[in-house]
Design an enzyme around this catalytic site. Sequence first.
Site, PDB file in Angstrom:
ATOM      1  N   HIS A   1      42.104  34.075  39.227  1.00 48.57           N
ATOM      2  CA  HIS A   1      42.733  34.915  39.850  1.00 48.57           C
ATOM      3  C   HIS A   1      43.842  35.373  40.804  1.00 48.57           C
ATOM      4  CE1 HIS A   1      38.271  33.863  39.822  1.00 48.57           C
ATOM      5  NE2 HIS A   1      38.043  35.210  38.973  1.00 48.57           N
TER       6      HIS A   1
ATOM      7  N   ARG B   1      32.600  28.770  37.702  1.00 54.54           N
ATOM      8  CA  ARG B   1      31.564  28.715  37.096  1.00 54.54           C
ATOM      9  C   ARG B   1      31.798  27.496  38.007  1.00 54.54           C
ATOM     10  NH1 ARG B   1      27.567  31.254  33.667  1.00 54.54           N
ATOM     11  NH2 ARG B   1      28.353  33.700  34.315  1.00 54.54           N
TER      12      ARG B   1
ATOM     13  N   HIS C   1      40.057  31.676  42.443  1.00 53.36           N
ATOM     14  CA  HIS C   1      40.538  30.621  42.081  1.00 53.36           C
ATOM     15  C   HIS C   1      42.234  30.559  41.511  1.00 53.36           C
ATOM     16  CE1 HIS C   1      39.680  32.043  38.412  1.00 53.36           C
ATOM     17  NE2 HIS C   1      38.474  31.478  37.915  1.00 53.36           N
TER      18      HIS C   1
ATOM     19  N   VAL D   1      44.240  30.328  32.827  1.00 56.03           N
ATOM     20  CA  VAL D   1      44.719  29.552  33.644  1.00 56.03           C
ATOM     21  C   VAL D   1      43.961  28.477  33.682  1.00 56.03           C
ATOM     22  CG1 VAL D   1      46.018  28.855  36.393  1.00 56.03           C
ATOM     23  CG2 VAL D   1      45.963  31.063  35.196  1.00 56.03           C
TER      24      VAL D   1
ATOM     25  N   ALA E   1      34.482  33.955  44.590  1.00 58.27           N
ATOM     26  CA  ALA E   1      34.505  32.477  44.572  1.00 58.27           C
ATOM     27  C   ALA E   1      36.651  32.902  43.815  1.00 58.27           C
ATOM     28  CB  ALA E   1      33.543  31.586  43.636  1.00 58.27           C
TER      29      ALA E   1
END
Length: 278
Positions: A37, A186, A34, A175, A32
């Site tokens: 990452h 989440r 974003h 970030v 997941a």
Amino acid sequence: MLIIKSVEELMNVAFRVKSNGKSVGLVPTMGALHAGHVSLLQKARQENEVVVCSIFVNPVQFNHTEDFEKYPRVLEHDMSLIADIADILFIPSEKEIYPTPPTEQYHFGFLETVMEGAARPGHFNGVATIVKRLLDWITPDKAYFGEKDYQQLLIIRQLVKDYKLNVQIVPCPIVREANGLAMSSRNTRLSPEALNKAGLIHRVLSLSTQAIHYPVEQIKQLVIKELNDVPEFEVEYFEIADATTLQPVTDMNTPESVMGFIALHVEGVRLIDNIKYK
Ligand code: PAF
């Protein structure tokens, strides 16, 4: 991007790469992905010849089955985000990582007794279990972790120290969304209204740094009240602690570095964030 699903292949490829004298950077994730990452991967890209990203939703670090089951799994999206940055993507099955139920027991002393450690029993043991296995299999030169999970970062540093692992742990700054909300997988579970309101978390934490000369207890009460006043918010904890030991701080002047740590529920989604006071 080379996609690897088995530990055996991962170890063989990592061994070959290292035997050729190439530096390896590891970014462990649960997917997941974003922009947070991506920033870790970009830093790894700048600092290493070979970048490995792992995506594994690690069941043993979840306290509630429901939370584990609800964790977003969006592999296609993740792959498109990192295809140009990572060289190797490791996406193992649960059986591959844990052919038998893991039995490792890690101890991190005081670090694991507070905040996330207190709220989520066994969580850090689960994190350490997967991170130690990944570090052993890949033997990267550097591994990258976000500062949003600051306590996790300290735990992993402790793991590396205790087991004398030959890896440099590289912390990466949080970030944030345009409204200040710390990026988190989440966040995708929040409604657009809640996403909007959640910008207040960082605003309140940032404002509280201006009250650094107030008594610590007063700063804590101010932050908790401001956020609990929002109907959708429920603060679980807000602690002001020594940034190295996580010992609670009563006098801002004493430790060299002090941070504030928050966990709160927004529309039932548990979020964490932190702020540096000094
Ligand atoms: O921070 C995370 O996403 C996870 O805790 C980690 C480090 C990938 C271990 O599963």
